[in-house]
Design a protein around this motif. Sequence first.
Motif, mmCIF file in Angstrom:
data_model
loop_
_atom_site.group_PDB
_atom_site.id
_atom_site.type_symbol
_atom_site.label_atom_id
_atom_site.label_comp_id
_atom_site.label_asym_id
_atom_site.label_seq_id
_atom_site.Cartn_x
_atom_site.Cartn_y
_atom_site.Cartn_z
ATOM 1 N N ILE A 57 -7.906 -1.899 5.151
ATOM 2 C CA ILE A 57 -7.408 -0.527 5.000
ATOM 3 C C ILE A 57 -8.554 0.477 4.855
ATOM 4 O O ILE A 57 -8.314 1.662 4.617
ATOM 5 C CB ILE A 57 -6.455 -0.402 3.794
ATOM 6 N N GLY A 58 -9.790 0.003 4.987
ATOM 7 C CA GLY A 58 -10.928 0.915 5.018
ATOM 8 C C GLY A 58 -11.549 1.261 3.688
ATOM 9 O O GLY A 58 -12.392 2.158 3.621
ATOM 10 N N MET A 59 -11.179 0.571 2.597
ATOM 11 C CA MET A 59 -11.777 0.866 1.296
ATOM 12 C C MET A 59 -13.098 0.153 1.084
ATOM 13 O O MET A 59 -13.923 0.579 0.281
ATOM 14 C CB MET A 59 -10.817 0.483 0.166
ATOM 15 N N MET A 60 -13.301 -0.962 1.803
ATOM 16 C CA MET A 60 -14.562 -1.703 1.729
ATOM 17 C C MET A 60 -15.050 -1.956 3.142
ATOM 18 O O MET A 60 -14.258 -1.995 4.094
ATOM 19 C CB MET A 60 -14.386 -3.034 0.980
ATOM 20 N N ASP A 90 0.831 -1.206 0.000
ATOM 21 C CA ASP A 90 0.000 0.000 0.000
ATOM 22 C C ASP A 90 0.863 1.252 0.000
ATOM 23 O O ASP A 90 1.965 1.269 0.567
ATOM 24 C CB ASP A 90 -0.905 0.035 1.240
ATOM 25 N N ILE A 91 0.347 2.306 -0.624
ATOM 26 C CA ILE A 91 0.975 3.619 -0.567
ATOM 27 C C ILE A 91 0.145 4.490 0.380
ATOM 28 O O ILE A 91 -1.080 4.365 0.436
ATOM 29 C CB ILE A 91 1.059 4.263 -1.966
ATOM 30 N N VAL A 92 0.820 5.330 1.139
ATOM 31 C CA VAL A 92 0.147 6.211 2.099
ATOM 32 C C VAL A 92 0.023 7.589 1.466
ATOM 33 O O VAL A 92 1.026 8.232 1.134
ATOM 34 C CB VAL A 92 0.916 6.292 3.429
ATOM 35 N N LEU A 93 -1.207 8.051 1.288
ATOM 36 C CA LEU A 93 -1.474 9.371 0.721
ATOM 37 C C LEU A 93 -1.733 10.377 1.839
ATOM 38 O O LEU A 93 -2.346 10.046 2.848
ATOM 39 C CB LEU A 93 -2.683 9.317 -0.213
ATOM 40 N N GLU A 126 -4.925 14.848 8.560
ATOM 41 C CA GLU A 126 -6.198 14.222 8.904
ATOM 42 C C GLU A 126 -6.811 13.493 7.713
ATOM 43 O O GLU A 126 -7.760 12.738 7.868
ATOM 44 C CB GLU A 126 -7.171 15.284 9.411
ATOM 45 N N HIS A 127 -6.269 13.732 6.533
ATOM 46 C CA HIS A 127 -6.772 13.075 5.325
ATOM 47 C C HIS A 127 -5.878 11.908 4.906
ATOM 48 O O HIS A 127 -5.908 11.497 3.745
ATOM 49 C CB HIS A 127 -6.857 14.084 4.178
ATOM 50 N N GLU A 128 -5.100 11.372 5.833
ATOM 51 C CA GLU A 128 -4.195 10.264 5.509
ATOM 52 C C GLU A 128 -4.996 9.037 5.088
ATOM 53 O O GLU A 128 -5.962 8.643 5.744
ATOM 54 C CB GLU A 128 -3.314 9.936 6.710
ATOM 55 N N LEU A 129 -4.590 8.424 3.985
ATOM 56 C CA LEU A 129 -5.269 7.252 3.446
ATOM 57 C C LEU A 129 -4.250 6.217 3.002
ATOM 58 O O LEU A 129 -3.160 6.565 2.546
ATOM 59 C CB LEU A 129 -6.144 7.631 2.240
ATOM 60 N N ARG A 130 -4.623 4.940 3.127
ATOM 61 C CA ARG A 130 -3.828 3.848 2.558
ATOM 62 C C ARG A 130 -4.556 3.314 1.353
ATOM 63 O O ARG A 130 -5.750 3.027 1.402
ATOM 64 C CB ARG A 130 -3.625 2.734 3.592
#
Length: 261
Positions: free
Chosen positions: A167-170, A77-80, A85-89
């Motif tokens: 990772i919270g996408m689904m 995974d890449i961390v955006l 507060e908008h950090e996403l994997r």
Amino acid sequence: MAVKIEKKIKGYSVVTPEDKAKESARSEAAARKVEELPSADVIQMHERIERPEILIGSTYKIKSPLFEHALYVTINDIVLNAGTEHELRRPFEIFINSKNMDHFQWIVALTRIMSAVFRKGGDVTFLVDEMKAVFDPRGGYFKPGGVYMPSLVAEMGAIVEDHLKSIGMMHDPEMSDAQRALIAEKRSAYEQRSKKNSDVDPVGVAAPAVTGEGGHEDIEVTGEGVSFPPSATMCHKCSTKAVVIMDGCATCLNCGYSKCG
């Protein structure tokens, strides 16, 4: 310029200069409020994002009865927007490794295409449904726990689904309290009936309780990784081998589905 009114007048009001000034002031205040809101500096994934030196990853093991050696699926995974507060994997690449070289060509092709889709960004969850819908013409197999997998690709799709959930996408559709209570009730009723049948022999004489192959079928009612009776059949709703006959009706002890409603 005269305007002919062809409909009946039901009401009217006079707009004064003061009303126009108040409306203009409200519009300006709303515009200032929108401008004052903090703007999110969200980085969208696209082809220009270069691979970092270090990526966070997870490795999953597939042990299929279709071949001898296990498959190891690694999803990095890449961390955006790191540190905000908008950090996403988001998934960035996928690799599959095994001692078995029979499937090497199509596995390499599949992982390269999937990695390209991951790097495109956006909603990549469609891959799960596409992969889980692949069926092996030779037939599928049951995983430990009674979950049916129609093909090796479908199990890879299930792994991608589990990773995207982690990772919270689904997200899993949550069962209602009533549905959970119904499933617990069905499992408990089946266990009680099974124990009752094992305590009485065919002519109605009490017999010592037995378990395992010679007696009633074992079933765990609570806890994670619930097991189901060996005679259970597959549920077409949850693809789990957990359907038993209760009160003359086929009932799933995993999701609560019943043909009788």
